[in-house]
Enzyme design. Structure first.
Site, PDB file in Angstrom:
ATOM      1  N   ASN A  86      -2.845  -5.927   2.895  1.00  0.00           N
ATOM      2  CA  ASN A  86      -3.191  -6.413   1.570  1.00  0.00           C
ATOM      3  C   ASN A  86      -2.847  -7.897   1.473  1.00  0.00           C
ATOM      4  OD1 ASN A  86      -3.969  -3.811   0.672  1.00  0.00           O
ATOM      5  ND2 ASN A  86      -1.829  -3.287   0.314  1.00  0.00           N
ATOM      6  N   THR A  94       2.385  -6.547  -2.530  1.00  0.00           N
ATOM      7  CA  THR A  94       3.605  -6.598  -3.343  1.00  0.00           C
ATOM      8  C   THR A  94       4.753  -7.270  -2.596  1.00  0.00           C
ATOM      9  OG1 THR A  94       4.257  -4.383  -2.616  1.00  0.00           O
ATOM     10  CG2 THR A  94       2.974  -4.529  -4.650  1.00  0.00           C
ATOM     11  N   HIS A  99       2.300  -8.025   6.715  1.00  0.00           N
ATOM     12  CA  HIS A  99       2.574  -6.698   7.280  1.00  0.00           C
ATOM     13  C   HIS A  99       1.277  -5.923   7.410  1.00  0.00           C
ATOM     14  CE1 HIS A  99       3.051  -6.502   2.876  1.00  0.00           C
ATOM     15  NE2 HIS A  99       2.578  -5.271   2.935  1.00  0.00           N
TER      16      HIS A  99
END
Ligand code: 5GP
Ligand code: ZN
Length: 112
Positions: A86, A94, A99
């Site tokens: 993301n 978030t 990652h």
């Protein structure tokens, strides 16, 4: 990065269930799994996200994907799995430390 959760995990200031470690990469189980296997694969060097990768990070980026593939084998995900990263607020990122989510262990729904 001082206030980065994943940098704290790398420095063992926050405990995690590590499943892989090399000189430049670690992988650990996600604290809030969205699938039977949900592992986060991250570079030890802080990089904000895939959007801030530089040309000189290309080999590291490749090795991160290779690490995901090796970990998937380790977890017997021969039937398939998903890699997700993301990016930014709109992308649902978030934790602002690059990652790759490795998701598998069941037939995955269309989105996660
Ligand atoms: P993002 O939403 O940025 O793509 O993914 C961040 C992921 O990190 C989430 O799936 C979340 O569950 C996981 N996460 C957040 N804090 C921690 C933590 O302290 N330990 C572990 N193992 N995972 C975390
Ligand atoms: Zn970080």
């Amino acid at each position: 990065m001082n206030d980065c959760i994943f940098c704290k995990i790398i420095n063992n200031e926050i405990p995690s269930e590590k499943v892989f470690e090399s000189e430049e990469i670690i992988a650990f189980k996600d604290i809030n799994p969205q699938a039977p296997v949900h592992i986060l694969v991250i570079p030890k060097r802080h990089i904000d996200g895939a959007d801030t990768l530089e040309k000189e990070d290309a080999e590291l980026a490749g090795r991160l994907i290779l690490a995901v593939a090796r970990i998937a084998e380790q977890f017997h995900l021969g039937g398939g799995y998903r890699i997700v990263t993301n990016i930014g607020k709109d992308g649902g990122q978030t934790v602002r430390h690059l990652h790759f989510h490795l998701l598998g262990g069941e037939i995955l729904k269309d989105s996660f």
